[in-house]
Scaffold this motif. Structure first.
Motif, PDB file in Angstrom:
ATOM      1  N   GLN A  35      -1.045 -20.175  -3.578  1.00 53.02           N
ATOM      2  CA  GLN A  35      -1.232 -18.749  -3.279  1.00 53.02           C
ATOM      3  C   GLN A  35      -1.752 -17.984  -4.495  1.00 53.02           C
ATOM      4  O   GLN A  35      -2.490 -17.019  -4.358  1.00 53.02           O
ATOM      5  CB  GLN A  35       0.109 -18.159  -2.834  1.00 53.02           C
ATOM      6  N   ASP A  36      -1.337 -18.447  -5.681  1.00 53.67           N
ATOM      7  CA  ASP A  36      -1.857 -17.834  -6.897  1.00 53.67           C
ATOM      8  C   ASP A  36      -3.366 -17.980  -6.966  1.00 53.67           C
ATOM      9  O   ASP A  36      -4.082 -17.057  -7.343  1.00 53.67           O
ATOM     10  CB  ASP A  36      -1.227 -18.487  -8.132  1.00 53.67           C
ATOM     11  N   SER A  49      -5.153 -15.708  -4.754  1.00 57.42           N
ATOM     12  CA  SER A  49      -5.195 -14.335  -5.251  1.00 57.42           C
ATOM     13  C   SER A  49      -6.415 -14.066  -6.120  1.00 57.42           C
ATOM     14  O   SER A  49      -6.892 -12.944  -6.192  1.00 57.42           O
ATOM     15  CB  SER A  49      -3.942 -14.022  -6.067  1.00 57.42           C
ATOM     16  N   ILE A  67      -2.480  -7.372   1.528  1.00 51.94           N
ATOM     17  CA  ILE A  67      -1.444  -8.173   0.865  1.00 51.94           C
ATOM     18  C   ILE A  67      -1.168  -7.586  -0.508  1.00 51.94           C
ATOM     19  O   ILE A  67      -2.078  -7.140  -1.197  1.00 51.94           O
ATOM     20  CB  ILE A  67      -1.912  -9.638   0.726  1.00 51.94           C
ATOM     21  N   GLU A  68       0.100  -7.549  -0.869  1.00 50.92           N
ATOM     22  CA  GLU A  68       0.455  -7.099  -2.215  1.00 50.92           C
ATOM     23  C   GLU A  68       1.293  -8.165  -2.882  1.00 50.92           C
ATOM     24  O   GLU A  68       2.345  -8.551  -2.374  1.00 50.92           O
ATOM     25  CB  GLU A  68       1.266  -5.794  -2.147  1.00 50.92           C
ATOM     26  N   ARG A  69       0.814  -8.660  -3.994  1.00 49.39           N
ATOM     27  CA  ARG A  69       1.636  -9.637  -4.723  1.00 49.39           C
ATOM     28  C   ARG A  69       1.136  -9.767  -6.153  1.00 49.39           C
ATOM     29  O   ARG A  69       0.025  -9.353  -6.495  1.00 49.39           O
ATOM     30  CB  ARG A  69       1.617 -10.991  -4.033  1.00 49.39           C
ATOM     31  N   GLU A  70       2.018 -10.336  -6.979  1.00 52.74           N
ATOM     32  CA  GLU A  70       1.624 -10.649  -8.341  1.00 52.74           C
ATOM     33  C   GLU A  70       1.408 -12.140  -8.437  1.00 52.74           C
ATOM     34  O   GLU A  70       2.159 -12.915  -7.845  1.00 52.74           O
ATOM     35  CB  GLU A  70       2.718 -10.223  -9.326  1.00 52.74           C
ATOM     36  N   ASP A  93      -3.402  -5.928  -4.828  1.00 47.27           N
ATOM     37  CA  ASP A  93      -2.868  -4.837  -4.014  1.00 47.27           C
ATOM     38  C   ASP A  93      -4.041  -4.087  -3.397  1.00 47.27           C
ATOM     39  O   ASP A  93      -5.197  -4.503  -3.538  1.00 47.27           O
ATOM     40  CB  ASP A  93      -1.973  -3.911  -4.849  1.00 47.27           C
ATOM     41  N   LEU A 121       3.930  -1.630  -6.835  1.00 48.48           N
ATOM     42  CA  LEU A 121       4.353  -2.919  -7.377  1.00 48.48           C
ATOM     43  C   LEU A 121       5.380  -2.800  -8.490  1.00 48.48           C
ATOM     44  O   LEU A 121       6.251  -3.640  -8.624  1.00 48.48           O
ATOM     45  CB  LEU A 121       3.126  -3.671  -7.904  1.00 48.48           C
TER      46      LEU A 121
END
Lengths: 171, 483
Positions: free
Chosen positions: B4-5, B8, B58-61, B70, B481
């Motif tokens: 998933q990284d 991104s 989608i929001e993620r780090e 984001d 975030l």
């Protein structure tokens, strides 16, 4: 302990002499070679401090890549002999003042030994070893590492694009 | 670190990777058919657009906070990729005409775009710095693409030297902020400032230096000196891309760093950004009045617009207004991008092979000879001034409203007054086109015409019905975030 000290002072003396010779030398190529010599001695000092990675980087990057570039430029431009007529008049006093200021700052930091001692206590033997640096570089700093490689590639392409055009023009 | 990284950063991987592949493919494309390279480059951009759209919302780090996905980053990435497609379409005929067509143009453009994509989703100051460099270095080379033309060389050298100088400021500022907060991660900086475990003086000097470094990139007064010369000397297709892309990239970093990572230090940067905004608006518009060359005029205009967008920063220092301020800045960036790409497109159509035809006087009689082109240019000029029914009006309206909400009435007044001043030099172009007689020599190239048509349509359409764009922007939240 004593062997370490003897080694350190011997290397330090060589480094200082090489640095002075670099400034004093009239020929730019000699200056560059003395600088390489100085870099190599400092690299050995790093080895004494158990910092193998920095030592290797010092040799490959500074003594190797950068100084070779310097030598190329000096030789291509044909400026081996010092050709600049008079020195700038205020250069000498200014350099003395700045040098003394730097020495003073260093002395202040070293004499206030509370700054140096704190974090040193926490270090393990692993710290700064190539293996641990590699682990950090390819885990935590993977993205910056890879982006840097792209950046270098782009810089290389850019340099070729700019210079190739001029060569065609010269034909 | 999992798959998933990597998803991104997929848009970035696609664009940078495709550029690298294209570099090799380009070797087998014959010199007189570089249009294939351009087409392939556009294909890569379309793939990247698909990648961005597929993860919209989608929001993620990712990568331990190095990368942030984001709404803010996705929205900006779409903008950058759209700008890239138009920039390639604009460049194709122009490069042939000036006899500087080479495949590396599109490849360097892709690399620069990849830097912008990275900038939009950077979550760490180290990544911000690398993204700035990746964005800038190809632009330095592109500015020099018409070597050995003297003005192109001058433009590239000035841009390179001042850009390197600015990068020095940026990286020193980052080092000082790191010294103060003990971290380069944007999320970590929020926590460090909240817990008051910082050295305020280092934070002040550090964030000030970051402001200087990025201020150079977006051409804000007093760091704007390079802009007119660089914009004038660079090949016009490069100027078009640089004026829109590099500026949006710089603002992506400014908004992200100051509004989402340093809100706790707002007391420090709020007065600075306020004065930069006011000075930039005033000087950009005043200096543009006396320009006779259209490229210089648009360069000062781009400085002035940087000032308008800059207003979002002091406004965002008021926490309640901050989300709206970010949205207004994004909306204005879209406005600016559409309008400016169109205006530069017209300049491209008017430029003659030897690089003349760039004086505003050369536009005399355009209204009679090419009514459609003149109408489009008139629309762009109205939009840059901020007159309805164009998207420029909506952008300024939204932005001024936010600034007033933040109780910075005098700043909004400066904005309104300078917009009035700007009407003088924008409308002069319209006057010259329609009221003066002349026989302008105009190009008619299919690709260029279609980019002008698309941007003109966008300028008009979003000016009447901004709802679609606003709906998309309303989903953008920069701040979630880290809270």
């Amino acid at each position: 302990m004593t062997i370490d000290l003897v080694l350190f002072f011997g290397l330090a003396l060589i480094a200082v002499v090489a640095a002075i010779a670099m400034i004093a030398s009239r020929n730019a190529v000699y200056s560059a070679l003395f600088l390489v010599f100085n870099f190599l001695t400092v690299a050995t000092l790093y080895l004494l401090l158990n910092a193998a990675f920095i030592a290797v980087v010092q040799v490959t990057v500074y003594a190797g890549a950068i100084m070779v570039l310097f030598l190329f430029v000096i030789m291509l431009l044909g400026t081996e002999r010092e050709s600049i007529g008079g020195r700038i008049r205020w250069q000498m006093p200014l350099s003395i003042v700045l040098g003394l200021a730097l020495a003073g700052e260093l002395a202040y930091v070293l004499l206030r030994n509370d700054i140096v001692q704190g974090p040193l206590a926490d270090l393990t033997v692993e710290f700064g070893s190539p293996a641990s640096i590699g682990r950090v570089l390819f885990n935590e700093y993977l993205v910056p590492f890879e982006v840097t490689s792209i950046l270098l590639l782009v810089a290389m392409i850019g340099a070729i694009v700019i210079t190739r055009k001029q060569r065609e023009e010269g034909k | 670190m999992d798959w998933q990284d990597f998803l991104s950063v997929l848009p970035f991987i696609i664009v940078a990777g495709w550029a690298t592949i294209l570099l090799l493919v380009d070797l087998w494309i014959p010199a007189n058919r570089k249009g294939i390279t351009a087409g392939l480059a556009v294909l890569g951009l379309i793939a990247a657009i698909a990648a961005v759209i597929s993860r919209f919302g989608i929001e993620r780090e990712a990568f331990d906070g190095m990368i942030i996905v984001d709404g803010f980053s996705s929205f900006l990435q779409l903008l950058f990729l759209g700008v890239g497609v138009i920039a390639i379409a604009q460049a194709y005929d122009y490069l042939r005409r000036r006899d500087i067509e080479r495949g590396e143009y599109y490849i360097l453009l892709l690399y620069s775009l990849s830097g912008m994509l990275l900038m939009a989703s950077a979550g760490d100051l180290i990544v911000v710095f690398l993204a700035v460099e990746l964005l800038s270095i190809p632009l330095y080379v592109l500015a020099a693409f018409a070597i050995p033309k003297a003005d192109s060389e001058e433009s590239a050298l000035k841009y390179f030297l001042l850009g390197a100088f600015a990068s020095g400021f940026l990286v020193y500022g980052i080092a000082l902020v790191f010294g103060s907060t003990g971290t380069t991660a944007l999320s970590g900086m929020v926590a460090a400032i909240e817990s008051a475990e910082t050295t305020p003086i280092l934070l002040l000097v550090g964030s000030g230096m970051i402001l200087v470094g990025l201020g150079f990139k977006v051409a804000a007064v007093p760091f704007h000196m390079w802009t007119p010369d660089v914009y004038q000397g660079a090949p016009t297709s490069v100027t078009s891309f640089m004026a829109v892309g590099a500026k949006a990239g710089g603002f992506a970093a400014l908004l992200r760093i100051f509004i989402s990572a340093l809100p706790g230090a707002a007391v420090m940067w709020m007065p600075l950004t306020m004065w930069i905004a006011a000075l930039t608006m005033a000087w950009g518009n005043i200096a543009a009045i006396s320009q006779t060359n259209i490229k210089r005029m648009l360069a000062y205009s781009s400085i002035a617009h940087a000032g308008y967008i800059f207003m979002a920063l002091p406004a965002a220092a008021t926490p309640e207004v901050a989300p709206e301020a970010v949205r207004a800045a994004l909306f204005y960036l879209v406005t600016y991008a559409i309008t400016n790409l169109g205006a530069w497109g017209v300049v491209l159509a008017m430029e003659k092979a030897e690089g003349s035809g760039l004086e505003i006087e050369d536009y005399s009689g355009l209204g009679k000879k090419r009514p459609a082109l003149a109408l489009a240019m008139a629309l762009f000029m109205l939009s840059l001034t901020g007159i309805p029914p164009t998207v420029g009006f909506m952008g300024k309206f939204y932005l001024f409203q936010v600034v007033i909400d933040a109780n910075l009435i005098w700043l909004a007044l400066v904005g309104v007054v300078t917009s009035l001043i700007s009407a003088y030099y924008y409308l002069r172009v319209i006057v010259v086109m329609y009221m003066r007689d002349g026989e302008p020599e105009v190009r008619s190239e299919a690709l260029l015409n279609s980019t002008i048509f698309i941007t003109a349509f966008g300028t008009f359409f979003f000016g009447i019905l901004p709802g679609f764009l606003l709906k998309m922007i309303n989903q953008v939240s920069l701040l979630d975030l880290f809270r």
